[in-house]
Design an enzyme around this catalytic site. Structure first.
Site, mmCIF file in Angstrom:
data_model
loop_
_atom_site.group_PDB
_atom_site.id
_atom_site.type_symbol
_atom_site.label_atom_id
_atom_site.label_comp_id
_atom_site.label_asym_id
_atom_site.label_seq_id
_atom_site.Cartn_x
_atom_site.Cartn_y
_atom_site.Cartn_z
ATOM 1 N N SER A 144 0.851 -1.179 0.015
ATOM 2 C CA SER A 144 -0.116 0.108 0.195
ATOM 3 C C SER A 144 0.873 1.347 -0.102
ATOM 4 O O SER A 144 1.406 1.453 -0.915
ATOM 5 C CB SER A 144 -0.886 -0.102 1.305
ATOM 6 O OG SER A 144 -1.714 -1.169 1.068
ATOM 7 N N LYS A 193 -0.285 -3.963 -3.661
ATOM 8 C CA LYS A 193 -1.809 -3.510 -3.457
ATOM 9 C C LYS A 193 -1.846 -2.035 -3.966
ATOM 10 O O LYS A 193 -1.336 -1.193 -3.486
ATOM 11 C CB LYS A 193 -2.230 -3.317 -1.834
ATOM 12 C CG LYS A 193 -3.584 -2.976 -1.655
ATOM 13 C CD LYS A 193 -3.869 -2.781 -0.266
ATOM 14 C CE LYS A 193 -5.148 -1.985 -0.154
ATOM 15 N NZ LYS A 193 -5.115 -0.545 -0.422
#
Length: 514
Positions: A403, A428
């Site tokens: 992330s 991600k």
């Protein structure tokens, strides 16, 4: 973890509070967009209502980074009103035009409340979810179906399960709803402190098992011998099968001075699998995301230099300012190169990742490219940035760097500022908004995808490092820290840091420092 940020790139937003005006006990009257015209023949008492159009604008944040307000601030603010229990003025920015549709109201108060939350969540998703096909389904009809299924229920839990079931049909595990208590846990983790045992826990995407991502250094769990990679099996005798990360976090948290008993599946000193049951005291946990040390390093030419080692464990609201303070302190100590460790960093707040990137970069560099639901790409650029240091930099990453970690690693790598060392990252490439709903719960919605500055797709792919390091001889960082500082001697036994030092020697020999 106890205050979950794992696998989430989030920005916080909050819906405005509506006034309560009961006018009916038999129906919900909720305004929806014109696409619901196909419901006109279903005896739902449709009435047309005019509302104002949505305003879209870009703003410049205080840190000099362009942000899209709709994406990074108040996503889907005030989308739906409920005539049965509350009202919403037609000036709502959510819909340019809308309709009123009636639904039967449950006579069970708890289910009635979840019905309101259902419609509120449905409207926010309809306006902001990154996939405009809603996983190739009729999202309007999905609301009708779920409302009908929810009507005869008699418990809040059963009603919430229906709501969560509706969200699961989107095919996106990151779009979800959490309870008010779970949301408070999330906010505490973002703010930086809590009362608990100091565990970072993440649910494995494929198995759903709760795995220890890392422990707060010198915290209660670490002192009790809990290690990275251990699987949580029970908390206070309760099995954790199917329990979400946030729910497990709530069970671990509690009043200072109390204890919690956890059962973990781990390995013993001989490397054999075993099960341990451990009683852990709860304490005040300082979630400072930064640990640091100055490493004395002798280059091949015999020159003795200082390398600043900075481990960033998460992207909380304090991450950037603590990073800035750490770099200033290291510059005062004469540090000549840096190692930024993002291993096992699961992410956190998008804005924190962007703020940290600007500490290392100059000019008007692109930090990340976002792609909205219509496929429009929006580059997020710095504005006249000034790096705190231009000393050589390497960044350590691994399979659990996710992330916001990937946003930061991509920004530093693609702009030529850092060499990446380690293993391919988690992968991600999605951004969520977090909106507090009327009942205090929170809705996470995937609102955008992102690409690195060089337009590399990260989602389900990750970022490949420039140089790999062997995990077979890697000493885990879990024993390297004490009171926010790292043991330099222990760090020198970390094979990836040895590789990083070698890369810094190469950069210095090439005169790469500007």
């Amino acid at each position: 973890m106890e205050a979950l940020k794992s696998n989430l790139d989030c920005t916080l937003s909050q819906v405005s509070r509506f006034s309560s005006k009961p006018i009916s006990k038999l129906i919900f009257t909720s305004r929806f967009p014109p696409r619901l015209n196909n419901w006109r023949n279903k005896n739902l008492g449709v009435k047309s209502v005019q509302c104002l159009g949505k305003k879209k604008s870009n703003s410049q944040s205080e840190n000099g980074c362009f942000m899209n307000e709709d994406l990074f601030k108040n996503v889907g603010r005030g989308v739906v009103g409920f005539a049965a229990a509350m009202s919403l003025c037609c000036g709502s920015p959510a819909f340019a035009e809308s309709l009123t549709v009636a639904f039967p109201v449950s006579h069970t108060r708890e289910v009635n409340t979840v019905q309101r939350t259902l419609v509120e969540a449905w409207g926010l998703i309809r306006e902001t979810f990154v996939d405009p096909t809603f996983n190739h389904q009729d999202w309007d009809m999905k609301l009708q179906q779920t409302m009908v299924e929810m009507f005869p229920l008699r418990s809040e839990d059963a009603a919430y399960n229906k709501l969560k079931g509706m969200l699961s049909t989107l095919g996106d595990p990151f779009t979800r709803i959490i309870s008010p208590k779970e949301y408070q846990s999330f906010r505490i983790g973002s703010d930086g402190n809590l009362q608990g045992v100091g565990l970072f826990v993440n649910a494995e995407p494929k198995t759903g098992h709760l795995v220890v991502l890392s422990c707060i250094e010198n915290g209660p769990a670490a002192r009790a011998g809990i290690h990275e990679g251990d699987e949580l099996m029970e908390i206070n005798g309760e099995r954790l099968d199917g329990v979400a990360s946030e729910a497990a976090a709530l069970k671990l948290r509690g009043r200072v001075g109390t204890t919690v008993t956890v059962k973990v599946h781990t390995v013993d000193e001989m490397g054999s699998p075993c099960v341990r049951e451990v009683k852990i005291p709860r304490e005040v946990i300082n979630l400072s995301p930064i640990s640091s040390a100055v490493i004395l390093h002798r280059a091949p030419n015999g020159h003795l230099s200082k390398t600043g080692y900075v481990k960033l464990s998460s992207f909380s609201q304090t991450a950037a300012i603590e990073m800035e303070n750490t770099i200033h302190a290291m510059e005062d100590q004469g540090v000549q190169s840096y190692i930024l460790d993002l291993r096992n960093n699961p992410g956190g707040l998008v804005t924190a990742g962007l703020d940290v990137a600007q500490i290392w970069l100059d000019g008007t560099e692109t930090l990340v490219n976002t792609i909205d639901r219509d496929g429009n790409m929006l580059p997020i650029n710095m504005i006249d940035g000034h790096a705190l240091t231009h000393d050589p930099l390497v960044v350590l990453v691994n399979e659990e760097s996710a992330s916001a970690s990937e946003i930061l690693a991509g920004a530093l790598h693609d702009n030529g500022r850092a060499t990446l060392i380690g293993h391919r990252t988690f992968g991600k490439g999605k951004i969520q908004s977090v909106t507090e709903l009327q009942d205090g719960s929170a809705l996470f919605i995937t609102v955008a995808k992102y690409l690195s500055p060089a337009l590399h797709d990260i989602d389900e792919v990750g970022i490949a490092p420039d140089v790999q390091c062997s995990t077979d001889i890697l000493n885990s960082p879990k024993d390297l820290f004490k009171d926010g500082r790292s043991s330099a001697s222990s760090l020198e036994r970390d094979s990836c840091i040895l590789v990083a030092e070698h890369q810094l020697d190469i950069q210095e020999s090439k005169g790469s420092a500007s």
